[in-house]
Design an enzyme around this catalytic site. Sequence first.
Site, short mmCIF file in Angstrom:
data_model
loop_
_atom_site.label_atom_id
_atom_site.label_comp_id
_atom_site.label_asym_id
_atom_site.label_seq_id
_atom_site.Cartn_x
_atom_site.Cartn_y
_atom_site.Cartn_z
N HIS A 93 1.68 23.18 56.39
CA HIS A 93 2.83 22.76 56.64
C HIS A 93 2.69 21.73 58.68
CE1 HIS A 93 6.06 22.58 58.85
NE2 HIS A 93 7.30 22.62 57.80
N GLU A 163 6.85 15.74 52.91
CA GLU A 163 7.23 16.27 54.22
C GLU A 163 6.84 15.04 55.24
OE1 GLU A 163 7.21 19.96 56.18
OE2 GLU A 163 4.79 19.49 56.33
P1 13P Z 1 14.12 21.24 59.01
O1 13P Z 1 15.02 21.84 58.23
O2 13P Z 1 14.12 22.53 59.77
O3 13P Z 1 14.24 20.09 60.05
O4 13P Z 1 12.44 21.64 58.52
C1 13P Z 1 11.72 20.88 57.74
C2 13P Z 1 10.83 21.99 56.93
O5 13P Z 1 10.08 21.78 58.14
C3 13P Z 1 10.37 22.36 56.37
O6 13P Z 1 9.16 23.03 56.03
#
Ligand code: 13P
Length: 251
Positions: A93, A163
Amino acid sequence: MKILVANWKMAPSTPKAALALAKSTMAITKQTKKSLSVIACVPSVYLASVAVSAKSLVLGAQNVSTATDVASTGQISAAILKALKAEHCIIGHSESRATGETNELIREKLDRLVDQKITPILCVGERERDNQGWYLSGIKDQVESALSSIPKAALKRIMIAYEPVWAIGAKAEREATPVECREMVMYIRRLITDMFDEKTARSIPILYGGSVSEDNAAAFVTDGEASGLLVGRVSLDPKRFGKLATRISTI
Ligand code: 13P
């Protein structure tokens, strides 16, 4: 079947609130189970109690240690996660990479999880974009490094979450668009095809892991062609998460 992963991050702050959230999440799971697979990635300290109180909730952890020696103070191994009934575990992450985790370390984590038959949810993503597309080489390094030693038989048990770091959290630069998501889903599938084969590339779920709300989430799955979502803050609010789950389950 679409996939919805709740990433609770470092919340809630009490065991009581965690159990309440687990029960609400389990209720959402039951309502949508025909078309949606919901996974709750909870802080590891809550895994044991959540597994008892919210029995049908599919659980995941949010990180794992590469250590296997018991002389590893403060670490949590894949074997412990397995014993605590975590079936999935987020690795790489952006918030963990920001603490200094390297591609090499994330590959080792993936290997430890695979050894324990826990599904790694491998997060990849660029911190920022440039107009020439140089950021793609960073994604390529993240994907190729993480999957460089995975046994072929384990490929059916992994998930990838794209992400874009610039589209995460309260301080996000802006929302990503479904088109930006679709391009990256295609690019990641291309990388996996080049490493393995097309059948493998088609079979690995690729989730969208930037910020989403109940209003824009569905578009990342329809137009964005993500196999599902990795949801942060909204997963802590059962009302909003329930709405989001219902929308995804009716696509
Ligand atoms: P948020 O939805 O809090 O912006 O986070 C997204 C995320 O990091 C999912 O792992």
